[in-house]
Enzyme design. Structure first.
Site, PDB file in Angstrom:
ATOM      1  N   ASN A   9      10.070 -31.502   2.692  1.00 54.76           N
ATOM      2  CA  ASN A   9       9.347 -30.493   1.927  1.00 54.76           C
ATOM      3  C   ASN A   9      10.035 -30.393   0.566  1.00 54.76           C
ATOM      4  OD1 ASN A   9       8.172 -28.216   0.863  1.00 54.76           O
ATOM      5  ND2 ASN A   9       9.046 -26.773   2.342  1.00 54.76           N
ATOM      6  N   LYS A  65       9.096 -28.897  -2.090  1.00 55.36           N
ATOM      7  CA  LYS A  65       8.866 -27.616  -2.776  1.00 55.36           C
ATOM      8  C   LYS A  65       8.491 -27.861  -4.247  1.00 55.36           C
ATOM      9  CE  LYS A  65      11.862 -25.542   0.615  1.00 55.36           C
ATOM     10  NZ  LYS A  65      12.812 -24.520   0.977  1.00 55.36           N
ATOM     11  N   HIS A  94       4.657 -21.357   5.260  1.00 49.53           N
ATOM     12  CA  HIS A  94       6.098 -21.481   4.997  1.00 49.53           C
ATOM     13  C   HIS A  94       6.644 -20.099   4.637  1.00 49.53           C
ATOM     14  CE1 HIS A  94       9.847 -22.472   3.013  1.00 49.53           C
ATOM     15  NE2 HIS A  94       9.808 -23.622   3.680  1.00 49.53           N
ATOM     16  N   GLU A 138       8.496 -19.103   2.392  1.00 45.62           N
ATOM     17  CA  GLU A 138       8.426 -18.771   0.965  1.00 45.62           C
ATOM     18  C   GLU A 138       7.016 -18.307   0.595  1.00 45.62           C
ATOM     19  OE1 GLU A 138      10.073 -22.476  -0.325  1.00 45.62           O
ATOM     20  OE2 GLU A 138      12.009 -21.865   0.499  1.00 45.62           O
ATOM     21  N   GLU A 173      11.631 -22.274  11.517  1.00 48.01           N
ATOM     22  CA  GLU A 173      12.539 -22.200  10.375  1.00 48.01           C
ATOM     23  C   GLU A 173      13.098 -20.784  10.265  1.00 48.01           C
ATOM     24  OE1 GLU A 173      11.620 -25.491   7.364  1.00 48.01           O
ATOM     25  OE2 GLU A 173      10.314 -23.834   6.874  1.00 48.01           O
ATOM     26  N   GLY A 230      17.676 -23.110   2.827  1.00 45.99           N
ATOM     27  CA  GLY A 230      18.297 -23.257   1.509  1.00 45.99           C
ATOM     28  C   GLY A 230      19.624 -22.542   1.376  1.00 45.99           C
ATOM     29  N   SER A 243      18.271 -25.939   6.351  1.00 49.17           N
ATOM     30  CA  SER A 243      19.528 -26.631   6.029  1.00 49.17           C
ATOM     31  C   SER A 243      19.846 -27.787   6.970  1.00 49.17           C
ATOM     32  CB  SER A 243      20.697 -25.638   5.963  1.00 49.17           C
ATOM     33  OG  SER A 243      20.442 -24.661   4.970  1.00 49.17           O
TER      34      SER A 243
HETATM   35  P1  PGA Z   1      16.127 -26.421   3.486  1.00 46.54           P
HETATM   36  O1  PGA Z   1      14.580 -26.034   3.447  1.00 46.54           O
HETATM   37  O2  PGA Z   1      16.272 -27.679   4.262  1.00 46.54           O
HETATM   38  O3  PGA Z   1      16.518 -26.571   2.032  1.00 46.54           O
HETATM   39  O4  PGA Z   1      16.841 -25.284   4.125  1.00 46.54           O
HETATM   40  C1  PGA Z   1      13.771 -26.180   4.589  1.00 46.54           C
HETATM   41  C2  PGA Z   1      12.398 -25.641   4.309  1.00 46.54           C
HETATM   42  O5  PGA Z   1      12.283 -24.645   3.586  1.00 46.54           O
HETATM   43  O6  PGA Z   1      11.387 -26.169   4.796  1.00 46.54           O
END
Ligand code: PGA
Length: 269
Positions: free
Chosen positions: A9, A11, A96, A98, A168, A174, A213
Site C-alpha cells: 500500500n 499511500k 483503511h 486512514e 491492521e 506507520g 509495520s
Molecule cells: P505500515 O502501513 O506498514 O507503514 O505500518 C500499513 C498500512 O497502513 O496498510
C-alpha cells in the site's frame, strides 16, 4: 491451503517516476514470483497506468487504494469501480484506517463500497483494526467483530470468498510498533471464527492479511502464524529490497509446514 498475498500500500507517495523506478527495481530483483504467492501493489490513482505498463510482463497484480460506492455520476474528484477495472486493477483497498479516520468512512460506507466492488468483480481488501485506546480498554475484539460483521453483512458464500481482510491494528500502522505474532494470530483466528459462523467452511478459504509495520525483520514470524495469510505493507513496500525480501520470506514459508496445519483456535470474545 490459502495462498499468501503480499500487498504493498504505497499511500500518497510517489508519482509516475517513482512508480516506474520502484516497479523496475522490483522486477529486476524478482523476475519470477512463486505460484504459491500472490503479490499486489497499490499505487496512487494517477500512476495506475504507469504501473500497469510496468507490470505487463510481471506476475504482480495491481490494486487501487480506494473507490467510490456509486457506479458513476456527479461526484467531483471521485473514481468509480469500472474506471479501476479499465485501468487494469484486480483489487481495491477498502476502509483503511486512514480513510476511516480522515475521511469519515464508517462501516456502512465500507459495506456499500464492498458491494459495488464485488459487482465489478474486483477483489476487495477490507481493512479492520482497533485504536490503541480500544485495545487498552480490552475492546479490540468487539471493535473488530463489529467492523467485520458490517462488511460481510448479507453476502453470499461466493461473494464472501472474493473478499480479503486486512487486520491492521491502528496503533501499529506507520509507528514501527508491530502486533506480536501471538496478538496477530489471536485476532486472525477470532476473525475467522466470526466468518465461520456466517459462512461455514468458506471461512477457511478467506485470506486474512496482517498490516502494521510489517518488515523483513518481523515478516517471518508473522507469516508463520496459521491464520496470517499475507501482509498489507505500507512503509516497507516503498523500498524494493524490503518488499522483495518479504515476498521471498512468504515464498520460503510455502514450502515448509506452516503452523497452519495445527488446529486453529476459534475463540469467542
Ligand atoms: P505500515 O502501513 O506498514 O507503514 O505500518 C500499513 C498500512 O497502513 O496498510
Amino acid at each position: 491451503m490459502r495462498k499468501f498475498l503480499i500487498a504493498g500500500n504505497w499511500k500518497m507517495n510517489g508519482g509516475d517516476q517513482f512508480t516506474f523506478d520502484l516497479l523496475s527495481f522490483i522486477n529486476n530483483q524478482k523476475p519470477a514470483i512463486s505460484e504459491d504467492v500472490d503479490v499486489l501493489v497499490c499505487p496512487n490513482f494517477v500512476s495506475l497506468s504507469m504501473a500497469i505498463n510496468q507490470l505487463s510482463k510481471s506476475d504482480i497484480l495491481l490494486g487501487a487504494q480506494n473507490v467510490h460506492e456509486a457506479e458513476k455520476g456527479a461526484y467531483t474528484g471521485e473514481i468509480s469501480a469500472s474506471m479501476l477495472v479499465e485501468a487494469g486493477c484486480s483489487f481495491v483497498l477498502l476502509g483503511h484506517s486512514e480513510r476511516r479516520a480522515y475521511y469519515n468512512e464508517d462501516d456502512t460506507l465500507v459495506h456499500k463500497k464492498l458491494q459495488t466492488v464485488l459487482r465489478h468483480e474486483l477483489a476487495p481488501v477490507v481493512c479492520v483494526g482497533e485504536l490503541l485506546d480500544e485495545r487498552k480498554e480490552s475492546r479490540h475484539f468487539e471493535v473488530v467483530k463489529t467492523q467485520t460483521l458490517a462488511a460481510f453483512e448479507g453476502l453470499t458464500d461466493e461473494q464472501a470468498f472474493q473478499v480479503v481482510i486486512a487486520y491492521e491494528p491502528v496503533w501499529a500502522i506507520g509507528t514501527g510498533e508491530t502486533a506480536s505474532p501471538i496478538q496477530a494470530q489471536e485476532m486472525h483466528a477470532f476473525i475467522r471464527s466470526i466468518l465461520a459462523k456466517q459462512f461455514g467452511e468458506v471461512a477457511n478459504a478467506i485470506r486474512i492479511l496482517y498490516g502494521g509495520s510489517m518488515k523483513p525483520a518481523n515478516a517471518h514470524q508473522l507469516l508463520s502464524q496459521p491464520d496470517v495469510d499475507g501482509g498489507l505493507i505500507g512503509g516497507a513496500s516503498l523500498d524494493a529490497k524490503s518488499f522483495v525480501s518479504i515476498i521471498e520470506i512468504a515464498e520460503s514459508l510455502t514450502n515448509t509446514v506452516r503452523e497452519a496445519d495445527s488446529p486453529t483456535t476459534l475463540e469467542e470474545h
